[in-house]
Design a protein around this motif. Sequence first.
Motif, short mmCIF file in Angstrom:
data_model
loop_
_atom_site.label_atom_id
_atom_site.label_comp_id
_atom_site.label_asym_id
_atom_site.label_seq_id
_atom_site.Cartn_x
_atom_site.Cartn_y
_atom_site.Cartn_z
N THR A 48 0.84 -1.21 0.00
CA THR A 48 0.00 0.00 0.00
C THR A 48 0.87 1.25 0.00
O THR A 48 0.60 2.21 -0.73
N ARG A 49 1.92 1.23 0.80
CA ARG A 49 2.85 2.37 0.83
C ARG A 49 3.42 2.62 -0.56
O ARG A 49 3.44 3.76 -1.03
N ALA A 50 3.85 1.58 -1.24
CA ALA A 50 4.41 1.73 -2.59
C ALA A 50 3.35 2.28 -3.56
O ALA A 50 3.65 3.14 -4.40
N LEU A 51 2.15 1.77 -3.47
CA LEU A 51 1.06 2.23 -4.34
C LEU A 51 0.78 3.72 -4.12
O LEU A 51 0.68 4.49 -5.08
N LEU A 52 0.68 4.13 -2.88
CA LEU A 52 0.40 5.53 -2.59
C LEU A 52 1.55 6.43 -3.02
O LEU A 52 1.32 7.54 -3.53
N ARG A 53 2.78 5.98 -2.84
CA ARG A 53 3.92 6.77 -3.30
C ARG A 53 3.86 6.93 -4.82
O ARG A 53 4.19 7.99 -5.35
N GLN A 54 3.41 5.90 -5.52
CA GLN A 54 3.29 5.97 -6.97
C GLN A 54 2.21 6.97 -7.37
O GLN A 54 2.40 7.77 -8.29
N VAL A 55 1.07 6.94 -6.69
CA VAL A 55 -0.03 7.85 -7.01
C VAL A 55 0.43 9.30 -6.90
O VAL A 55 0.01 10.15 -7.69
N TRP A 56 1.32 9.59 -5.96
CA TRP A 56 1.81 10.95 -5.74
C TRP A 56 2.43 11.53 -7.01
O TRP A 56 2.39 12.73 -7.23
N SER A 57 3.02 10.69 -7.84
CA SER A 57 3.73 11.18 -9.01
C SER A 57 2.90 11.10 -10.30
O SER A 57 3.39 11.46 -11.36
N LEU A 58 1.67 10.67 -10.20
CA LEU A 58 0.82 10.55 -11.39
C LEU A 58 0.18 11.88 -11.75
O LEU A 58 -0.03 12.73 -10.89
N ASP A 62 -4.51 9.91 -14.46
CA ASP A 62 -4.01 8.62 -14.00
C ASP A 62 -4.25 8.44 -12.50
O ASP A 62 -4.55 7.34 -12.04
N ALA A 63 -4.12 9.53 -11.74
CA ALA A 63 -4.38 9.45 -10.29
C ALA A 63 -5.86 9.13 -10.05
O ALA A 63 -6.19 8.32 -9.18
N ALA A 64 -6.74 9.74 -10.84
CA ALA A 64 -8.17 9.45 -10.69
C ALA A 64 -8.45 7.98 -10.97
O ALA A 64 -9.23 7.33 -10.26
N GLU A 65 -7.80 7.44 -11.98
CA GLU A 65 -7.98 6.02 -12.30
C GLU A 65 -7.48 5.14 -11.16
O GLU A 65 -8.14 4.17 -10.77
N ALA A 66 -6.33 5.48 -10.59
CA ALA A 66 -5.77 4.70 -9.48
C ALA A 66 -6.67 4.78 -8.25
O ALA A 66 -6.90 3.77 -7.57
N VAL A 67 -7.18 5.96 -7.95
CA VAL A 67 -8.07 6.14 -6.80
C VAL A 67 -9.36 5.34 -7.01
O VAL A 67 -9.83 4.64 -6.10
N VAL A 105 -8.18 2.88 1.25
CA VAL A 105 -9.46 3.54 1.05
C VAL A 105 -9.47 4.91 1.72
O VAL A 105 -9.95 5.89 1.13
N ASP A 106 -8.93 5.02 2.92
CA ASP A 106 -8.86 6.33 3.58
C ASP A 106 -8.04 7.31 2.73
O ASP A 106 -8.42 8.47 2.56
N ALA A 107 -6.90 6.85 2.22
CA ALA A 107 -6.07 7.70 1.37
C ALA A 107 -6.83 8.07 0.09
O ALA A 107 -6.80 9.22 -0.35
N ALA A 108 -7.51 7.11 -0.50
CA ALA A 108 -8.27 7.37 -1.73
C ALA A 108 -9.35 8.42 -1.48
O ALA A 108 -9.56 9.30 -2.33
N LEU A 109 -10.02 8.34 -0.35
CA LEU A 109 -11.05 9.33 -0.04
C LEU A 109 -10.45 10.73 0.07
O LEU A 109 -11.06 11.71 -0.38
N GLY A 110 -9.28 10.84 0.65
CA GLY A 110 -8.61 12.13 0.72
C GLY A 110 -8.17 12.62 -0.65
O GLY A 110 -8.30 13.81 -0.98
N LEU A 111 -7.67 11.70 -1.46
CA LEU A 111 -7.22 12.07 -2.81
C LEU A 111 -8.37 12.48 -3.71
O LEU A 111 -8.17 13.23 -4.67
N LEU A 112 -9.58 11.99 -3.43
CA LEU A 112 -10.74 12.40 -4.23
C LEU A 112 -10.86 13.91 -4.30
O LEU A 112 -11.06 14.48 -5.37
N ASP A 113 -10.75 14.57 -3.15
CA ASP A 113 -10.88 16.02 -3.12
C ASP A 113 -9.73 16.70 -3.86
O ASP A 113 -9.94 17.69 -4.56
N VAL A 114 -8.53 16.19 -3.69
CA VAL A 114 -7.37 16.77 -4.37
C VAL A 114 -7.58 16.73 -5.89
O VAL A 114 -7.36 17.72 -6.58
N ILE A 115 -8.03 15.59 -6.37
CA ILE A 115 -8.26 15.44 -7.81
C ILE A 115 -9.44 16.29 -8.26
O ILE A 115 -9.35 17.02 -9.27
N GLN A 116 -10.53 16.22 -7.54
CA GLN A 116 -11.74 16.96 -7.92
C GLN A 116 -11.49 18.47 -7.96
O GLN A 116 -12.00 19.16 -8.83
N MET A 117 -10.70 18.97 -7.03
CA MET A 117 -10.42 20.41 -6.96
C MET A 117 -9.26 20.81 -7.87
O MET A 117 -8.85 21.96 -7.88
#
Length: 168
Positions: A48-58, A62-67, A105-117
């Motif tokens: 999970t740590r590796a996946l989230l670190r990867q999402v940071w650079s998308l 692509d981040a929306a797809e990963a989330v 899932v908690d991280a994805a919920l937080g990233l939703l707002d980042v992507i949406q905004m």
Amino acid sequence: MCNTDPSASRSGTDELATVDHLRALLGRYPFTGRIDHDEEELQDVRRTRALLRQVWSLGRDDAAEAVNKMLRDAKALPHLVRHDSQDWHVHATEPSSPLAERIRVDAALGLLDVIQMNEMDRLRICAADDCAGLVLDLSRNGLKRFCSVRCGNRMNMIAFRERRADRE
């Protein structure tokens, strides 16, 4: 959690190398619900740590797809809960779900707002020369550059010494 990776940790080592490391992390950042404290859970949290670190650079798309994949895989269904001493807050998985899934899932919920905004530029890698720490810039002006005060102070000291050397 993402900055426990050897490329980003303060110690320069993997701060999630053992089950005891995970236990210590959960002591600092508690999660409610199921926690197995075993090697399988540790490996899943490390993935999970590796996946989230990867999402940071998308990029945003692509981040929306990963989330979306993280939420879909967990069959996430956001709902409000109140438990222990915590007031109403969002959960999207059951307390019996594996720890790593709940973290994703908690991280994805937080990233939703980042992507949406459209604020993906608030997700950065630390600007310190020898650090790959992740930065979530929640500052008003959006100018945060370092993952920690330690990295900022170190880079400021380097810049100060370089300026002083140039004057001499």
